[in-house]
Design a protein around this motif. Structure first.
Motif, PDB file in Angstrom:
ATOM      1  N   PRO A   1       8.758  18.238  -0.305  1.00 41.02           N
ATOM      2  CA  PRO A   1       9.156  17.835   1.052  1.00 41.02           C
ATOM      3  C   PRO A   1       7.972  17.347   1.875  1.00 41.02           C
ATOM      4  CG  PRO A   1       9.031  20.229   0.897  1.00 41.02           C
ATOM      5  CD  PRO A   1       8.793  19.700  -0.488  1.00 41.02           C
ATOM      6  N   LYS A   2       8.285  16.534   2.844  1.00 38.20           N
ATOM      7  CA  LYS A   2       7.286  16.030   3.790  1.00 38.20           C
ATOM      8  C   LYS A   2       6.513  17.201   4.390  1.00 38.20           C
ATOM      9  CE  LYS A   2       6.970  13.520   8.192  1.00 38.20           C
ATOM     10  NZ  LYS A   2       7.733  12.782   9.231  1.00 38.20           N
ATOM     11  N   GLY A   3       5.204  17.030   4.549  1.00 37.51           N
ATOM     12  CA  GLY A   3       4.343  18.061   5.112  1.00 37.51           C
ATOM     13  C   GLY A   3       3.693  18.963   4.076  1.00 37.51           C
TER      14      GLY A   3
ATOM     15  N   PHE B   1       1.519  15.042   2.005  1.00 37.16           N
ATOM     16  CA  PHE B   1       2.627  14.107   1.861  1.00 37.16           C
ATOM     17  C   PHE B   1       3.244  13.832   3.226  1.00 37.16           C
ATOM     18  CE2 PHE B   1       2.172  15.993  -2.318  1.00 37.16           C
ATOM     19  CZ  PHE B   1       2.228  14.881  -3.136  1.00 37.16           C
ATOM     20  N   ASP B   2       3.380  12.559   3.556  1.00 38.92           N
ATOM     21  CA  ASP B   2       3.912  12.156   4.853  1.00 38.92           C
ATOM     22  C   ASP B   2       5.396  11.803   4.785  1.00 38.92           C
ATOM     23  OD1 ASP B   2       1.360  12.471   5.953  1.00 38.92           O
ATOM     24  OD2 ASP B   2       0.787  10.452   5.349  1.00 38.92           O
TER      25      ASP B   2
ATOM     26  N   PRO C   1       0.833  -1.205   0.000  1.00 42.17           N
ATOM     27  CA  PRO C   1       0.000   0.000   0.000  1.00 42.17           C
ATOM     28  C   PRO C   1       0.863   1.248   0.000  1.00 42.17           C
ATOM     29  CG  PRO C   1       0.024  -0.994   2.176  1.00 42.17           C
ATOM     30  CD  PRO C   1       0.699  -1.980   1.258  1.00 42.17           C
ATOM     31  N   ASN C   2       0.342   2.314  -0.612  1.00 39.80           N
ATOM     32  CA  ASN C   2       1.081   3.560  -0.723  1.00 39.80           C
ATOM     33  C   ASN C   2       0.964   4.338   0.585  1.00 39.80           C
ATOM     34  OD1 ASN C   2       2.145   6.049  -1.470  1.00 39.80           O
ATOM     35  ND2 ASN C   2       1.415   5.826  -3.571  1.00 39.80           N
ATOM     36  N   GLU C   3       2.080   4.538   1.248  1.00 41.39           N
ATOM     37  CA  GLU C   3       2.089   5.213   2.541  1.00 41.39           C
ATOM     38  C   GLU C   3       2.702   6.603   2.459  1.00 41.39           C
ATOM     39  OE1 GLU C   3       4.184   2.464   4.955  1.00 41.39           O
ATOM     40  OE2 GLU C   3       2.488   1.093   5.169  1.00 41.39           O
ATOM     41  N   ALA C   4       2.836   7.126   1.261  1.00 42.99           N
ATOM     42  CA  ALA C   4       3.517   8.406   1.098  1.00 42.99           C
ATOM     43  C   ALA C   4       2.624   9.599   1.420  1.00 42.99           C
ATOM     44  CB  ALA C   4       4.044   8.532  -0.327  1.00 42.99           C
ATOM     45  N   TYR C   5       1.312   9.399   1.455  1.00 45.84           N
ATOM     46  CA  TYR C   5       0.427  10.549   1.655  1.00 45.84           C
ATOM     47  C   TYR C   5      -0.825  10.129   2.404  1.00 45.84           C
ATOM     48  CZ  TYR C   5      -2.546   8.729  -2.105  1.00 45.84           C
ATOM     49  OH  TYR C   5      -3.363   7.946  -2.874  1.00 45.84           O
TER      50      TYR C   5
END
Length: 416
Positions: free
Chosen positions: A350-352, A293-294, A177-181
């Protein structure tokens, strides 16, 4: 009197054929989606007036983003010089020129843009498309029978009968699973990795490839690839449209494998707003959706998708420091042309940061594409009777050591 100099009129063989071969031939050839081939002077000349109109208005080649030229690597717009050459050529009577000046015809490998695939997966049986009516989305599943994971360097979806296939989404089972966002507008729970019934199992599948009018095959840079796990299933979700004649379709997807595991893993994902409601007669309904984006990612492409009542899209990145940047404006969306907008340089996010996507719909009598007037609609998948949920498909990448990302490029997550 001073002499007046005028530039010689462009001719097909020397000036126009190179433009058509570069910008038009991929669709305007036998067996492809365009209604007529445009590879010879004899094929092009009868359409000269129509070509002039399409070029002058910007309708052809089809491109709907208002972003500056150069922002997207697959920008199909003509340059000012190319546009002027075509207009002058038609105005001069569309002269042929010397056939000795013709460039070589473009080469296409067995109808596959990506070249000869290493593996081809085809629908198990042909599907009969009736002569008329509205067809619900059809799903067909094919096993890969892979005994080990595969890294895909290029992928292409090929409709069996283009005249009745509007678009195809190809899903792969078993991907991480996509955990990037995280989707924050509207808020939605993270997708589970496994389903307990057929529907939840389909939801667990990962979007892998697409085809639609205006999309291209996907070929990734060396060192970047998409993962297909061992034992995965391929699922075709197909939107058929009737054309007055009963025909059958048997579509396929072809893959070329990377010669070695990549350093960066490409991911494709989608986010959407399922709360779509269009009041009867409403000329401008705004439907937002936002993800956060996490982790750090590189965004490589965006694919906006609505149906006949969609009229515009706007994508904006909001950075953690509050800065906002419009990355994909589409003032005049056209359902007939679906485009993956591929950034020339992937966007380092970037993250956030947040990606805000806003779709606008027109459910009024002023929308010439509106198939049913004076009706209230809610989100759904059939273009004639309902309105597609505004969906944003994202491609992104990250470095291999970092885990996963969105439809992004990410560093590849190593497996034991």
């Amino acid at each position: 009197m001073p002499a007046q100099s005028t530039a010689a009129a462009p001719v097909f063989s020397k000036d126009i054929a190179p433009i058509i071969y570069q910008h038009c031939a991929s669709c305007h050839r036998t067996g492809e989606i365009a209604p007529m081939p445009l590879l010879s002077y004899e094929e092009v000349r009868p359409w000269a007036a129509s070509i002039r109109e399409m070029v002058a208005t910007g309708a052809m080649p089809p491109w709907h983003s208002a972003a500056p030229k150069g922002q997207f690597s697959n920008d199909r717009r003509l340059s000012a010089a190319e546009r002027e050459s075509i207009l002058r050529w038609v105005a001069a009577g569309a002269p042929k020129g010397d056939v000795k000046d013709l460039p070589p015809l473009p080469e296409f490998t067995e109808n596959w843009e990506i070249g000869r695939p290493d593996a081809v997966f085809t629908m198990p049986e042909p599907y009969t498309v009736p002569a008329s009516g509205v067809i619900a989305y059809q799903n067909f599943t094919v096993p890969t029978n892979f005994t080990e994971e595969k890294w895909v360097q290029a992928i292409e979806v090929r409709p069996g009968t283009r005249s009745v296939v509007h678009h195809i989404l190809v899903f792969v089972s078993g991907k991480r699973p996509n955990e990037a966002y995280t989707q924050i507008v509207p808020q939605r729970p993270r997708r589970s990795q496994a389903g307990t019934d057929e529907q939840s199992s389909k939801m667990a599948d990962t979007l892998f490839a697409t085809t639609a009018p205006g999309t291209n095959a996907m070929v990734f840079q060396p060192g970047t690839a998409m993962r297909v796990p061992a034992g995965a299933r391929i699922r075709f979700q197909i939107h058929y449209t009737t054309n007055g004649k009963e025909v059958s379709d048997r579509s396929s997807v072809g893959m070329i494998f990377a010669k070695q595991p990549p350093e960066k893993e490409m991911h494709t994902s989608a986010f959407f707003n399922p709360q779509l409601v269009l009041p009867a007669g409403a000329a401008d309904v705004m439907v937002p959706s936002t993800i956060r984006f996490d982790q750090d990612v590189h965004l490589t492409a965006l694919f906006p998708h609505t149906h006949l009542r969609g009229k515009s899209w706007d994508y904006k990145i909001v950075y953690p420091d509050g800065r906002a940047e419009t990355v994909l404006p589409i003032p005049h969306y056209d359902f007939n042309w679906q485009t993956y907008y591929i950034f020339t340089t992937p966007l380092a996010i970037p993250k956030g940061s947040k990606l805000e996507a806003v779709a606008h719909y027109d459910n009024s009598v002023n929308n010439k594409s509106n198939p049913i007037l004076q009706k209230r609609f809610i989100g759904g998948n059939r273009p004639g009777t309902r309105c597609s949920i505004p969906a944003s498909i994202i491609r992104s990448m990250r470095n291999r050591q970092c885990g996963q990302a969105l439809a992004i490029e990410t560093p590849r997550k190593r497996t034991l």
